[in-house]
Design an enzyme around this catalytic site. Structure first.
Site, mmCIF file in Angstrom:
data_model
loop_
_atom_site.group_PDB
_atom_site.id
_atom_site.type_symbol
_atom_site.label_atom_id
_atom_site.label_comp_id
_atom_site.label_asym_id
_atom_site.label_seq_id
_atom_site.Cartn_x
_atom_site.Cartn_y
_atom_site.Cartn_z
ATOM 1 N N ASN A 38 0.795 -1.242 -0.092
ATOM 2 C CA ASN A 38 0.053 -0.094 0.033
ATOM 3 C C ASN A 38 0.855 1.095 -0.108
ATOM 4 O O ASN A 38 0.544 2.340 -0.825
ATOM 5 C CB ASN A 38 -1.074 -0.020 1.145
ATOM 6 N N ASN A 97 -6.161 5.056 8.313
ATOM 7 C CA ASN A 97 -5.810 3.720 8.165
ATOM 8 C C ASN A 97 -6.649 2.724 7.021
ATOM 9 O O ASN A 97 -7.849 3.391 6.610
ATOM 10 C CB ASN A 97 -6.223 2.932 9.537
ATOM 11 N N HIS A 116 -7.896 -1.020 6.022
ATOM 12 C CA HIS A 116 -8.177 -2.392 6.545
ATOM 13 C C HIS A 116 -9.048 -3.243 5.590
ATOM 14 O O HIS A 116 -9.729 -2.871 4.815
ATOM 15 C CB HIS A 116 -9.180 -2.310 7.767
ATOM 16 N N GLU A 175 -7.132 -2.451 -2.558
ATOM 17 C CA GLU A 175 -6.855 -1.121 -1.709
ATOM 18 C C GLU A 175 -5.571 -0.511 -2.271
ATOM 19 O O GLU A 175 -5.719 0.675 -1.975
ATOM 20 C CB GLU A 175 -5.952 -2.250 -0.690
#
Ligand code: GAR
Length: 220
Positions: A16, A109, A111, A176
């Site tokens: 990421n 964040n 997830h 992501e």
């Protein structure tokens, strides 16, 4: 154009992080990564920062007697680099409440589930065990409890018959890599803001806040 000074916190692989580094290369991207911090010595992801000539620091949590002491050391390196926005990208440490409060609404964040479903570890195994038909990923503002906080953007990914933890994880991870840059752009540009623990923006922006990928019938 003044860019928001962002830091990325990692613990491992850093895929990421790599996606965020690539996105930040665009001239019109509203954030620049000024620092990458790992809590794990020699984390694989640090190489992505090195090859993009982004400064890195390692604050090894094993060297600290308490979470408070670790977070204080982390704050020091972030302050030194004049960081304005924090992005956790596979950073597997819980922050203290004081740290979270300091970065309130300036801390993201990612997830690998559609929160608030399946927070915590072993996400994909639990999605499969639970028989969920749709999974995905979420970028959210950080709050004291793990994997909770106002949701900036989500991507939905169908769970396919025969999926294993690895096959599902791989498809979610690809999403992501698209979602995090998208969410960081929304936040760093000021297109969205937190109001009463929800993320709001122009209706055009709200419409863009979800990604559906791939189409539901793909691969069936
Ligand atoms: C990603 O799947 C991220 O969503 C997850 O860790 C992985 C890190 O991969 N984070 C969490 O589970 C946070 N609760 P990466 O190091 O290749 O970016």
């Amino acid at each position: 154009m003044t860019k928001t000074r962002a830091a990325v916190l990692i613990s491992g692989r850093g895929s990421n992080l790599r996606a965020l580094i690539e996105a930040c290369k665009a001239q019109d991207f509203p954030a620049e990564i000024v620092l990458v911090v790992s809590n794990v010595l020699g984390a694989e992801g640090l190489a992505h920062a090195d090859s993009a000539a982004i400064p890195t620091r390692t604050v090894d949590h094993k060297g600290f007697a308490s979470r408070e002491a670790f977070d204080a050391a982390l704050s020091e390196v972030l302050d030194e680099a004049r960081v304005e926005l924090l992005c956790n990208a596979g950073f597997m440490r819980l922050h203290t409440e004081g740290f979270v409060r300091h970065w309130w609404n300036r801390h993201l964040n990612i997830h690998p589930s559609l929160l608030p479903a399946f927070p915590g570890l072993h996400t994909h195994a639990r999605v499969l065990e639970g028989g969920a038909k749709i999974s995905g990923c979420t970028v959210h503002f950080v709050r004291p409890q793990m994997d909770t906080g106002p949701i900036v953007a989500q991507a939905a990914i169908p769970v396919l018959p025969g999926d294993t933890e690895d096959s599902l994880a791989a498809r979610v991870l690809a999403a992501e890599h698209r979602l995090y840059p998208h969410a960081l752009r929304l936040v760093a540009s000021g297109a969205v803001r937190v109001e009463g623990e929800s993320v709001v923006g122009l209706s055009r922006v709200r419409d863009q806040a979800a990604l559906f990928s791939p189409p539901l019938n793909e691969g069936l």
